[in-house]
Design an enzyme around this catalytic site. Structure first.
Site, mmCIF file in Angstrom:
data_model
loop_
_atom_site.group_PDB
_atom_site.id
_atom_site.type_symbol
_atom_site.label_atom_id
_atom_site.label_comp_id
_atom_site.label_asym_id
_atom_site.label_seq_id
_atom_site.Cartn_x
_atom_site.Cartn_y
_atom_site.Cartn_z
ATOM 1 N N GLU A 128 0.873 -1.169 0.000
ATOM 2 C CA GLU A 128 0.000 0.000 0.000
ATOM 3 C C GLU A 128 0.913 1.223 0.000
ATOM 4 O O GLU A 128 1.944 1.232 0.686
ATOM 5 C CB GLU A 128 -0.922 0.017 1.217
ATOM 6 N N HIS A 265 -7.620 -3.977 -0.537
ATOM 7 C CA HIS A 265 -6.846 -2.747 -0.420
ATOM 8 C C HIS A 265 -6.210 -2.590 0.961
ATOM 9 O O HIS A 265 -5.967 -1.472 1.418
ATOM 10 C CB HIS A 265 -7.684 -1.507 -0.768
ATOM 11 N N ASP A 270 -4.853 -8.622 0.663
ATOM 12 C CA ASP A 270 -4.655 -8.802 -0.771
ATOM 13 C C ASP A 270 -3.609 -9.867 -1.064
ATOM 14 O O ASP A 270 -3.749 -10.649 -2.011
ATOM 15 C CB ASP A 270 -4.242 -7.476 -1.412
#
Length: 296
Positions: A128, A265, A270
């Site tokens: 991220e 997300h 993920d």
């Protein structure tokens, strides 16, 4: 004041740069009194100049996704291969060696006999970030999940303090804010642990051009290289499953009945989903291998 971080001259942490910027903008405001046109031109000029600089940097990164070029020297370069045995997710960090930053990652075609029989073990990775450009944006979370014969056997995940403000546009997607990463370690502390965890494993990512670009760029800035072979499940799914509405990870997972939860997300979620997606792809490729169709 977070708004100052978006004004040219106040982005840097150097106090003298901020002082010069403050004097410049004050002077521009004073010019507004006798001449509105001249004052506005002076106020807008820094935004135009810095905007052009950002675009130039973005273009340079697009032309070199893996890592920035480094000049060759007359000294012989030595590549040191990480070979660390991971005993568990709580293993203490060990310093990683400085590696060659010019290597190219081999992209694996799973529709070959060689790789169909050797993809039983891999590490799924997801990041991220604060934005889309590694030259100006930072990593705020990393997750690596180790799979063996379809089962999760180990994982490594951590938040990272990027040292910059996390824009609201990024927070809306990953729900990571400045407060979330307060007290989290810096990437320089995290990277040796990550490299020791992945070792020489095959890396699996959904849209690897994004994650691998960010990872290699920031690793190179710290003096490390990540040269592992990799599999990108995004183009693989596009070749195997032609009737999906789109190929975002959440959509693929729903179509393949891997997960219907709205927990995407975040890096760990993920990465945990990306592994089963690859396993589904491998099973499908084995069934279709007799047709000899290349997948990636």
């Amino acid at each position: 004041m977070n708004i100052l971080k978006h004004i040219p001259g106040f982005r840097s942490g150097a106090w003298w740069k901020k002082l010069i910027a403050a004097v410049y903008y004050l002077f521009s405001l004073l010019i507004l009194i006798p001449s509105i046109e001249t004052g506005l031109a002076l106020l807008i000029l820094p935004f135009i100049i810095f905007g052009l600089i950002d675009k130039i940097k973005a273009g340079q990164i697009s032309n070199n996704e893996a890592a920035p070029e480094v000049k060759q020297t007359n000294k012989q370069k030595t590549t040191v291969k990480l070979n660390v045995t991971i005993e568990g997710p709580k293993q203490q960090p060990a310093p990683a060696p400085v590696l060659n930053t010019q290597s190219v990652n081999h992209r694996i075609n799973i529709n070959t006999k060689k790789w169909l029989n050797t993809c039983n073990e891999f590490v799924a990775i997801d990041l991220e970030t604060t934005g889309l450009n590694p030259a100006i944006d930072k990593i705020v979370e990393i997750a690596a999940v180790k799979f063996k014969y379809g089962e999760i056997i180990d994982s490594y995940t951590t938040l990272i303090n990027p040292g910059i403000h996390i824009p609201s546009s990024a927070s809306k997607i990953n729900h990571i804010t400045d407060e979330t990463v307060h007290g989290a370690p810096d990437l320089s502390e995290v990277l040796p642990n990550l490299l020791n965890f992945i070792g020489d494993s095959i890396l699996v990512m959904h849209n690897a051009s994004f994650d691998l670009k960010f990872l290699k760029y920031h690793a190179a800035k710290l003096g490390y290289d990540i040269s592992n072979p990799f599999i990108d499940t995004l183009p693989t799914c596009k070749k195997l499953f032609t009737d999906f509405e789109n190929y975002q990870l959440a959509t693929v997972a729903n179509y393949l009945k891997i997960s219907t939860a709205d927990t995407f997300h975040r890096a760990c979620n993920d990465a945990e989903i990306c592994g089963p997606v690859l396993i589904k792809c491998i099973d499908t490729a084995k069934n279709e291998s007799s047709q000899g169709a290349g997948l990636i």
